[in-house]
Design a protein around this motif. Sequence first.
Motif, PDB file in Angstrom:
ATOM      1  N   GLN A   1      29.945  81.898  95.210  1.00  0.00           N
ATOM      2  CA  GLN A   1      30.410  82.821  94.145  1.00  0.00           C
ATOM      3  C   GLN A   1      31.149  81.983  92.993  1.00  0.00           C
ATOM      4  N   ASP A   2      30.604  81.795  91.654  1.00  0.00           N
ATOM      5  CA  ASP A   2      31.521  81.414  90.783  1.00  0.00           C
ATOM      6  C   ASP A   2      32.171  82.509  89.788  1.00  0.00           C
ATOM      7  N   TYR A   3      33.060  82.207  89.385  1.00  0.00           N
ATOM      8  CA  TYR A   3      33.846  83.247  88.531  1.00  0.00           C
ATOM      9  C   TYR A   3      34.543  82.362  87.083  1.00  0.00           C
TER      10      TYR A   3
ATOM     11  N   GLY B   1      36.490  78.939  88.590  1.00  0.00           N
ATOM     12  CA  GLY B   1      36.784  78.976  90.164  1.00  0.00           C
ATOM     13  C   GLY B   1      35.378  79.042  90.884  1.00  0.00           C
ATOM     14  N   ARG B   2      35.433  78.801  92.364  1.00  0.00           N
ATOM     15  CA  ARG B   2      34.234  78.777  92.973  1.00  0.00           C
ATOM     16  C   ARG B   2      34.725  79.249  94.475  1.00  0.00           C
ATOM     17  N   VAL B   3      33.999  80.087  95.223  1.00  0.00           N
ATOM     18  CA  VAL B   3      34.130  80.253  96.807  1.00  0.00           C
ATOM     19  C   VAL B   3      32.799  80.119  97.507  1.00  0.00           C
ATOM     20  N   TYR B   4      32.903  79.769  98.683  1.00  0.00           N
ATOM     21  CA  TYR B   4      31.812  79.581  99.703  1.00  0.00           C
ATOM     22  C   TYR B   4      32.494  80.506 100.923  1.00  0.00           C
ATOM     23  N   THR B   5      31.369  81.331 101.313  1.00  0.00           N
ATOM     24  CA  THR B   5      31.837  82.582 102.312  1.00  0.00           C
ATOM     25  C   THR B   5      30.315  82.585 103.169  1.00  0.00           C
ATOM     26  N   CYS B   6      30.634  83.240 104.184  1.00  0.00           N
ATOM     27  CA  CYS B   6      29.421  83.544 105.001  1.00  0.00           C
ATOM     28  C   CYS B   6      29.001  84.870 104.955  1.00  0.00           C
ATOM     29  N   GLY B   7      27.565  85.246 104.734  1.00  0.00           N
ATOM     30  CA  GLY B   7      27.136  86.340 104.777  1.00  0.00           C
ATOM     31  C   GLY B   7      26.081  86.832 105.712  1.00  0.00           C
ATOM     32  N   VAL B   8      26.060  87.797 106.168  1.00  0.00           N
ATOM     33  CA  VAL B   8      25.020  88.243 107.230  1.00  0.00           C
ATOM     34  C   VAL B   8      24.204  89.383 106.786  1.00  0.00           C
ATOM     35  N   ARG B   9      23.070  89.011 106.945  1.00  0.00           N
ATOM     36  CA  ARG B   9      21.902  90.180 106.381  1.00  0.00           C
ATOM     37  C   ARG B   9      22.117  91.391 107.498  1.00  0.00           C
TER      38      ARG B   9
ATOM     39  N   VAL C   1      33.411  89.397  97.178  1.00  0.00           N
ATOM     40  CA  VAL C   1      33.479  90.670  96.144  1.00  0.00           C
ATOM     41  C   VAL C   1      34.632  90.129  95.194  1.00  0.00           C
ATOM     42  N   THR C   2      35.709  89.791  95.546  1.00  0.00           N
ATOM     43  CA  THR C   2      36.700  89.112  94.488  1.00  0.00           C
ATOM     44  C   THR C   2      36.950  87.776  94.774  1.00  0.00           C
ATOM     45  N   PRO C   3      36.265  87.008  94.210  1.00  0.00           N
ATOM     46  CA  PRO C   3      36.522  85.564  94.524  1.00  0.00           C
ATOM     47  C   PRO C   3      37.753  85.059  94.051  1.00  0.00           C
ATOM     48  N   TRP C   4      38.230  85.622  93.084  1.00  0.00           N
ATOM     49  CA  TRP C   4      39.445  85.036  92.365  1.00  0.00           C
ATOM     50  C   TRP C   4      40.790  85.428  93.120  1.00  0.00           C
ATOM     51  N   SER C   5      40.728  86.250  94.305  1.00  0.00           N
ATOM     52  CA  SER C   5      41.897  87.007  95.036  1.00  0.00           C
ATOM     53  C   SER C   5      42.901  85.975  95.340  1.00  0.00           C
ATOM     54  N   GLY C   6      42.423  84.829  95.509  1.00  0.00           N
ATOM     55  CA  GLY C   6      43.326  83.644  96.098  1.00  0.00           C
ATOM     56  C   GLY C   6      44.126  83.100  94.988  1.00  0.00           C
ATOM     57  N   GLU C   7      43.863  83.599  93.701  1.00  0.00           N
ATOM     58  CA  GLU C   7      44.341  82.936  92.572  1.00  0.00           C
ATOM     59  C   GLU C   7      45.390  84.125  91.916  1.00  0.00           C
ATOM     60  N   SER C   8      46.569  83.374  91.322  1.00  0.00           N
ATOM     61  CA  SER C   8      47.524  84.407  90.615  1.00  0.00           C
ATOM     62  C   SER C   8      46.865  84.665  89.132  1.00  0.00           C
ATOM     63  N   ILE C   9      45.968  85.361  89.150  1.00  0.00           N
ATOM     64  CA  ILE C   9      45.439  86.009  87.925  1.00  0.00           C
ATOM     65  C   ILE C   9      45.904  87.348  87.549  1.00  0.00           C
ATOM     66  N   VAL C  10      46.621  87.454  86.608  1.00  0.00           N
ATOM     67  CA  VAL C  10      47.143  88.767  85.910  1.00  0.00           C
ATOM     68  C   VAL C  10      45.981  89.261  84.803  1.00  0.00           C
ATOM     69  N   LYS C  11      45.170  90.491  85.278  1.00  0.00           N
ATOM     70  CA  LYS C  11      44.198  90.994  84.331  1.00  0.00           C
ATOM     71  C   LYS C  11      45.331  91.579  83.214  1.00  0.00           C
TER      72      LYS C  11
ATOM     73  N   ARG D   1      42.643  88.584  79.106  1.00  0.00           N
ATOM     74  CA  ARG D   1      42.156  87.784  80.039  1.00  0.00           C
ATOM     75  C   ARG D   1      41.802  88.595  81.285  1.00  0.00           C
ATOM     76  N   HIS D   2      40.671  88.396  81.758  1.00  0.00           N
ATOM     77  CA  HIS D   2      40.096  88.921  82.791  1.00  0.00           C
ATOM     78  C   HIS D   2      38.938  88.094  83.643  1.00  0.00           C
ATOM     79  N   PRO D   3      39.114  88.339  84.914  1.00  0.00           N
ATOM     80  CA  PRO D   3      37.980  87.650  85.693  1.00  0.00           C
ATOM     81  C   PRO D   3      36.500  88.135  85.779  1.00  0.00           C
ATOM     82  N   GLU D   4      35.705  87.313  85.937  1.00  0.00           N
ATOM     83  CA  GLU D   4      34.306  88.100  86.117  1.00  0.00           C
ATOM     84  C   GLU D   4      33.392  87.142  86.752  1.00  0.00           C
ATOM     85  N   VAL D   5      32.642  87.559  87.616  1.00  0.00           N
ATOM     86  CA  VAL D   5      31.528  86.842  88.462  1.00  0.00           C
ATOM     87  C   VAL D   5      30.723  86.180  87.336  1.00  0.00           C
TER      88      VAL D   5
END
Length: 244
Positions: free
Chosen positions: A40-42, A62-70, A83-93, A97-101
Amino acid sequence: MKKTLLTLLFCTASAGLMAQDMANTLIENAIRKAFVLLRQDYQILNEDDEPIGNKPTLGCYGRVYTCGVRVDEDKLLVVKEFVTPWSGESIVKSEKRHPEVSYSGLLELNTIDFEQIDVDVESAEEQVSGHLYIIDGSETPGFMIDESAGKKKGYAVWLKAGSSISIEKVPSGLTLEIKPLNITTKENNAVYELLEQPNGNVVGGAFIVPSIDGIGKIELRVNGMFEKRGGVWKFISLGKDEND
């Protein structure tokens, strides 16, 4: 792609007549297509929806790699970080400025190229508040979901990479590590500590449990996923209903 194995195979393995590594191979062959690596890139967008602060080497913020299960016919079970790959960042919406995938990708085991998938994170279906979600994006049917709580005997399936995980390098050498896991869950609780933490370059994983499906067969279902919180892997259970 129904995940079924002959009851005889499970009974033989549990009786000790089949080596554990052979049992793991059987299980891995049955579930291999269900576990995928997600990317997931954002970006951070300004008031004109223009990207700001992109890293030149990534083409995104930013970018995150995660596991997905079908799961089900065309869904993916994912953790909140996807779902929210920026959750580890201190981003104030704000209005300025706002984050988006900006890109969502799926990589199957034993493949080298990501397949871009169309994912609307805004419409993700929450399964466990703040932890697990179901999204569209799978073209291959997967596991059914086990929503029962109680004494669970199954397998912890960990998705691991052969090298350290970096946002600038695609995790390579993906493998599945399968270990027996017994745990008791309750319907009023979703987060559980693990007695043993996995080793290696872990991307994520899920808890798979056998369920009787007709005469002579056992169906494998997903009962939850593993999520890293505060540097520690924890089990997030989908069990909502406790058996009598």
